[in-house]
Design a protein around this motif. Sequence first.
Motif, PDB file in Angstrom:
ATOM      1  N   GLY A 114       1.125  -0.637   0.283  1.00 21.05           N
ATOM      2  CA  GLY A 114      -0.197   0.255   0.155  1.00 21.05           C
ATOM      3  C   GLY A 114       0.430   0.991   0.358  1.00 21.05           C
ATOM      4  N   ARG A 115       0.436   1.942  -0.891  1.00 22.70           N
ATOM      5  CA  ARG A 115       1.239   3.264  -0.972  1.00 22.70           C
ATOM      6  C   ARG A 115       0.850   4.069   0.319  1.00 22.70           C
ATOM      7  NH1 ARG A 115       1.045   8.262  -4.957  1.00 22.70           N
ATOM      8  NH2 ARG A 115       3.263   8.447  -6.071  1.00 22.70           N
ATOM      9  N   ARG A 155       3.623  -1.488  -4.796  1.00 18.54           N
ATOM     10  CA  ARG A 155       3.035  -0.617  -4.382  1.00 18.54           C
ATOM     11  C   ARG A 155       2.428   0.576  -5.083  1.00 18.54           C
ATOM     12  NH1 ARG A 155       7.228   3.495  -1.369  1.00 18.54           N
ATOM     13  NH2 ARG A 155       7.911   1.788   0.067  1.00 18.54           N
ATOM     14  N   CYS A 156       0.722   0.091  -4.359  1.00 20.86           N
ATOM     15  CA  CYS A 156      -0.430   0.791  -4.845  1.00 20.86           C
ATOM     16  C   CYS A 156      -1.342   1.466  -3.925  1.00 20.86           C
ATOM     17  CB  CYS A 156      -1.222   0.095  -6.247  1.00 20.86           C
ATOM     18  SG  CYS A 156      -0.251  -1.094  -6.981  1.00 20.86           S
ATOM     19  N   GLY A 157      -1.564   2.349  -4.752  1.00 13.28           N
ATOM     20  CA  GLY A 157      -2.540   3.188  -3.875  1.00 13.28           C
ATOM     21  C   GLY A 157      -4.152   3.076  -4.100  1.00 13.28           C
ATOM     22  N   PHE A 179      -5.428   7.499  -8.531  1.00 15.06           N
ATOM     23  CA  PHE A 179      -5.766   6.116  -9.259  1.00 15.06           C
ATOM     24  C   PHE A 179      -5.476   5.133 -10.356  1.00 15.06           C
ATOM     25  CE2 PHE A 179      -8.886   8.954  -7.485  1.00 15.06           C
ATOM     26  CZ  PHE A 179      -9.931   8.522  -6.373  1.00 15.06           C
ATOM     27  N   VAL A 180      -5.023   3.818  -9.832  1.00 12.84           N
ATOM     28  CA  VAL A 180      -4.765   2.548 -10.073  1.00 12.84           C
ATOM     29  C   VAL A 180      -5.234   1.900 -11.158  1.00 12.84           C
ATOM     30  CG1 VAL A 180      -3.670   1.708  -9.055  1.00 12.84           C
ATOM     31  CG2 VAL A 180      -1.928   1.491 -10.948  1.00 12.84           C
ATOM     32  N   GLU A 192       6.172   1.276  -7.796  1.00 13.96           N
ATOM     33  CA  GLU A 192       5.234   2.438  -7.473  1.00 13.96           C
ATOM     34  C   GLU A 192       4.857   2.015  -8.638  1.00 13.96           C
ATOM     35  OE1 GLU A 192       5.547   6.384  -4.883  1.00 13.96           O
ATOM     36  OE2 GLU A 192       5.688   4.509  -3.419  1.00 13.96           O
ATOM     37  N   LEU A 193       3.201   1.839  -8.819  1.00 12.66           N
ATOM     38  CA  LEU A 193       2.261   2.454  -9.263  1.00 12.66           C
ATOM     39  C   LEU A 193       1.232   3.053  -9.339  1.00 12.66           C
ATOM     40  CD1 LEU A 193       1.550  -1.453 -10.216  1.00 12.66           C
ATOM     41  CD2 LEU A 193       3.274  -0.114 -10.886  1.00 12.66           C
TER      42      LEU A 193
END
Length: 270
Positions: free
Chosen positions: A93-94, A117-119, A150-151, A175-176
Amino acid sequence: MTTLVLGGTGKTGRRVADRLAALDVPVRIGSRSAEPGFDWTDRATWAPALEGVEAVYVSYYPDLAFPGAVEDIEALTALAVRCGVKRLVLLSGRGEPQAEASERIVQASGLDWTIVRCGWFMQNFSEGYLLEAVLEGVIALPVADVAEPFVDVDDIADVAVAALTRDGHAGRLYELTGPRLLTFTDVAAELSRATGRRVTYVPVTAEQYAEAAIAHGVPEEEVEALNGLFAEVLDGRNAHLSDGVQQALGRPARDFADYARANAEAWARP
């Protein structure tokens, strides 16, 4: 080379499993309904799921920021090493300090690790708990109208599969994000254009959100943890873009407008 996909029926795991199967990679789904089953709350199920596995995709339920997650990741990672796993990809999690603690455990494991790693997922609006809100035309959350990158979950799955199946991704932290920042008001406008119906964003208090969520059947303890997560990470800390998709895949990340157009059927009422 069997790959265990934890959370294999969830948003990212389902896509990862499908992509691996399309590549003729033997896949084992890690879920309570699978055989052998895997349950984060029952550690006795972990070893049978890991037996004979060489790579693992780890999507933790419900979130790495929730209590107990770090301890579970530490125990699972140690067991994976003992079971002979060679490669591990962690969905993280970002902007979440607890998630970063789990990342450090994986990074120190001696495995060929990759961190994804994403939000916030775009698909939360079409497959998750916000679907009904979009259908009703009002997205109500206990957060200020801050910008988020947003990803698209399909981008996450593509990066994860690349890390699981190709060389060159070990020891990398990707980090996406999407290609632009959007506030929740912006998201509502994009959804309005895609659906042809008016969708609005309304900020509410944590108490109002909790009351509505509990009324829709969300367990009280989960609502409390979600409110804490909203307060922690939806404060503007993630209002910046990263190029992890480009780094991992050599192509740009998908835009929210493209996602919304592609998923318009999800918001079509009968």
